[in-house]
Each structure stands twice: as C-alpha cells, then as structure tokens.
Design a protein around this motif. Sequence first.
Motif, short mmCIF file in Angstrom:
data_model
loop_
_atom_site.label_atom_id
_atom_site.label_comp_id
_atom_site.label_asym_id
_atom_site.label_seq_id
_atom_site.Cartn_x
_atom_site.Cartn_y
_atom_site.Cartn_z
N ASP A 1 16.05 101.22 0.42
CA ASP A 1 15.80 99.94 1.08
C ASP A 1 16.48 99.93 2.43
O ASP A 1 17.51 100.60 2.63
N ILE A 2 15.90 99.14 3.34
CA ILE A 2 16.47 99.02 4.69
C ILE A 2 16.87 97.56 4.88
O ILE A 2 16.05 96.67 4.62
N ILE A 3 18.09 97.33 5.34
CA ILE A 3 18.47 95.96 5.67
C ILE A 3 19.03 95.87 7.09
O ILE A 3 19.59 96.84 7.61
N PHE A 4 18.84 94.68 7.68
CA PHE A 4 19.35 94.39 9.02
C PHE A 4 20.43 93.32 8.84
O PHE A 4 20.10 92.19 8.45
N VAL A 5 21.67 93.69 9.09
CA VAL A 5 22.76 92.77 8.78
C VAL A 5 23.69 92.61 9.98
O VAL A 5 23.51 93.26 11.01
N GLN A 6 24.70 91.73 9.81
CA GLN A 6 25.68 91.53 10.88
C GLN A 6 26.96 92.30 10.53
O GLN A 6 27.06 92.92 9.49
N GLY A 7 27.92 92.22 11.40
CA GLY A 7 29.24 92.80 11.10
C GLY A 7 29.49 94.14 11.78
O GLY A 7 30.61 94.66 11.72
N GLY A 8 28.48 94.72 12.40
CA GLY A 8 28.67 96.00 13.09
C GLY A 8 28.82 97.15 12.12
O GLY A 8 28.95 96.94 10.90
N PRO B 1 20.09 95.28 21.24
CA PRO B 1 21.34 94.64 21.61
C PRO B 1 22.33 94.65 20.45
O PRO B 1 21.93 94.71 19.29
N ALA B 2 23.62 94.55 20.76
CA ALA B 2 24.64 94.46 19.71
C ALA B 2 24.35 93.24 18.84
O ALA B 2 23.71 92.28 19.28
N GLY B 3 24.81 93.28 17.63
CA GLY B 3 24.67 92.11 16.75
C GLY B 3 23.92 92.42 15.48
O GLY B 3 24.06 91.72 14.48
N VAL B 4 23.11 93.46 15.50
CA VAL B 4 22.41 93.81 14.26
C VAL B 4 22.85 95.23 13.86
O VAL B 4 23.07 96.10 14.71
N THR B 5 23.02 95.40 12.58
CA THR B 5 23.44 96.69 12.01
C THR B 5 22.41 97.09 10.96
O THR B 5 21.99 96.25 10.16
N ILE B 6 22.01 98.35 11.02
CA ILE B 6 21.00 98.84 10.08
C ILE B 6 21.71 99.54 8.93
O ILE B 6 22.61 100.35 9.15
N VAL B 7 21.30 99.21 7.70
CA VAL B 7 21.83 99.94 6.54
C VAL B 7 20.63 100.40 5.70
O VAL B 7 19.72 99.61 5.42
N ILE B 8 20.64 101.67 5.35
CA ILE B 8 19.54 102.25 4.56
C ILE B 8 20.18 102.77 3.26
O ILE B 8 21.03 103.67 3.30
#
Length: 358
Positions: A67-74, A198-205
């Motif tokens: 799964d791929i998510i777009f989250v905050q926190g860097g 831009p900064a602010g979104v972090t990708i987690v796979i």
Amino acid sequence: MRNFNFSAGPSMLPLEVLEKVRQGLTDYEGTGMSVMEMSHRSKPYQAINDEAEASLRELMNVPENYDIIFVQGGASMQFEAIPLNIHKSGKADYVVTGNFSGKAYKEAKKYGDMAEAASSADKNFTYIPRLNKSMFRPDADYVHICYNNTIFGTRYSEIPDTGNIPLAGDISSCILSQEIDVSKFGVLYAGAQKNVGPAGVTIVIVRKDLQDLANPICPTMMKWSTQIKEKSLYNTPPCFSTYVAMEVFRWLKKNGGVKWIQKINEEKAAMLYDFIDNSAFYSNSVEKPYRSLMNVPFVTPSEDLDKEFVAQAAKEGLLSLKGHRLVGGMRASIYNAMPVEGVKKLIEFMAKFEKANK
Ligand SMILES: Cc1ncc(COP(=O)(O)O)c(C=O)c1O
C-alpha cells in the motif's frame, strides 16, 4: 528569471509543473477555488488523492501486495514510525552510512534492542559497506538502510540481501530518480521535497504483511494502518503538496517515466563527475562505485576558495551550492528537475573559476 538551484531540498520543481500549478491557483479546474482552499473530502480532492496514488504505483511499479500512503511528519517521523510499526521481537539492525541513517538508528533505540550492523563512519561516510546476510540478526524485525545519502553523496550500488528479514529503506533523496525494485523492500519512505514536490507530504510504501505488527504504544497518527485504511485521508492531509506531487507524476509519466529520467540523471552525473575527476583543482572523495546520482559533493584546494566559489557562483544564478557543514566545500544536488543545461552551466563556471584561481 529562473536560477539554477542546487539545493539539497526543498529543491527545483519542473517549470512546466509550476506553470500548471499557477494556472489553477485561484480556480482549479473550474471549481472556483484553489486546491489549498478545498475540502479534502470533496470530489476534486478525492480525484487528486486517487490519481497521485495510482500514478506513483505505476511509476515505481509497486506490486499489488503493497500500500502507498501520503502522510505528514517528514521522513524524520518515519525514523520512529518504523520501529513502532514493525514490532515482533523488538530487535532491528541498522546500517549507518551518514547523518540520516544515524538519526534513524538513534530514534529507533528508544523503542527496542537496536544494533548497528555496519557503518562507514571510519572513512567519513565516503563509501557503502559491503553487506551480507550473516551480518544481520536472524530474529531482527527489519534491517534499515538509507539508499542515497544526501549529505555525503553516496548511494547503494545494489540492494542488500537480507534473506527473510524485511528491508526498510529511506529513499528521500533518490525516489523516482532511478528504477528501484520495490519488491526487495518491506517498507520504503521518502520526504517529497527533493524529487516529488513541495515539503509537507511524505510517501510511505508498506508491504501488506507488515501492516499489523504495531507496538501498542504506537500513536494512532504514526500507525501506517490508520492511514492505509482511510486511503491517506484519516485526518486533513497535506492537500496542496500532494496535488503538486500529482502534477510532477503526470510530468514524469508524460515524458517516459523513471527510465527516461534515470537516463538523464546518469548523463548529468557523469558530466559532473568526469569534469571533477579530470581536474587537478576540484575533488570528490566518494569511492566511485558508491557515488550518488543526485548529490555531488566537491571541494577546491582550500576552504577560502570554497567560500569564494559559492559566492561567485550565486552571482551567476547558480544557487545553494554550499556543502553541508558535516562535509564542507560544495554540494551540487542535481535532482530530477535540474535541467542538463543547469549542470552544463555549473561546469562552465567551474572551469572559469579554476582558471582564475589555479
Ligand atoms: C536521506 C534523507 N532522509 C531523511 C531526511 C529528513 O527528511 P525530512 O526533513 O522530510 O524529515 C532527509 C532530508 O534531507 C534526507 O535527505
């Protein structure tokens, strides 16, 4: 006028994308509002969120069981999210190849029995250690690596074999710059501010079998499954950054995807390294097989000349070339959006500076 910005991040975005974003800044596709002003529950935003996910899956060839998510926190928040989400034995092994992998290791130590499996600190992180399965504890929950080391300018030349132990990879400074076999990893993560948007979104796979192992103390907001269940919309997401990322994905797809940009990145890096290697004035101390495609540190013969170089380059529209304080000298970050022309202009300036200061 646009300058060539060699910053390590946030860094350049494709001009075409910036122009597209500008077009929709006050009225996004006839909605009469900007994406910045739009509810994340609205239809147009749902479409952005869905497209961003689908495009990234296509571009990175992410298999169905991830799964791929777009989250905050860097990316920095994932340093803690990883030990909190993958918690079975409470043990994990870290390969320390620079500042960020060191930070990831330090944060993880708060949550379990963490070990440094290998490090390249002995030579100031100018190489990637040779790794093999026997270096990792068989009951480790995961092995963590940083694929591209932004500050020291190194990258892995191959993905280490960890056997059955899931591999966790920080790809903040190389995501979408080269083909990466996602199936070799349990989890991959990246801050957006270099190759994505831009900064602010972090990708987690995250692979599906690693989504239900969280330590009970894991905060709800850090738990991957929280956002996976809600398709990254558990709470207010970084809407605008995700929208720009979607436009960057469109730009990449339209031009030929990661294969296309990888070829250009290899050309840019080869030009710059060749120039440095053929000069008696500039040097780069990274061992050749581990040289980064994205971040190229180099020095002149003296610190005073380094300072002068950075100042004069800026006057010619070649910006943010100062090296990180841990390395000194200069660093040219040549991410996806840095045009070939920018690297050529840098090399021309380097030649001129060398001639004037030899
Ligand atoms: C490789 C790598 N990992 C992690 C980070 C930290 O990212 P963030 O600022 O998104 O927390 C950076 C930032 O430059 C980085 O280059």
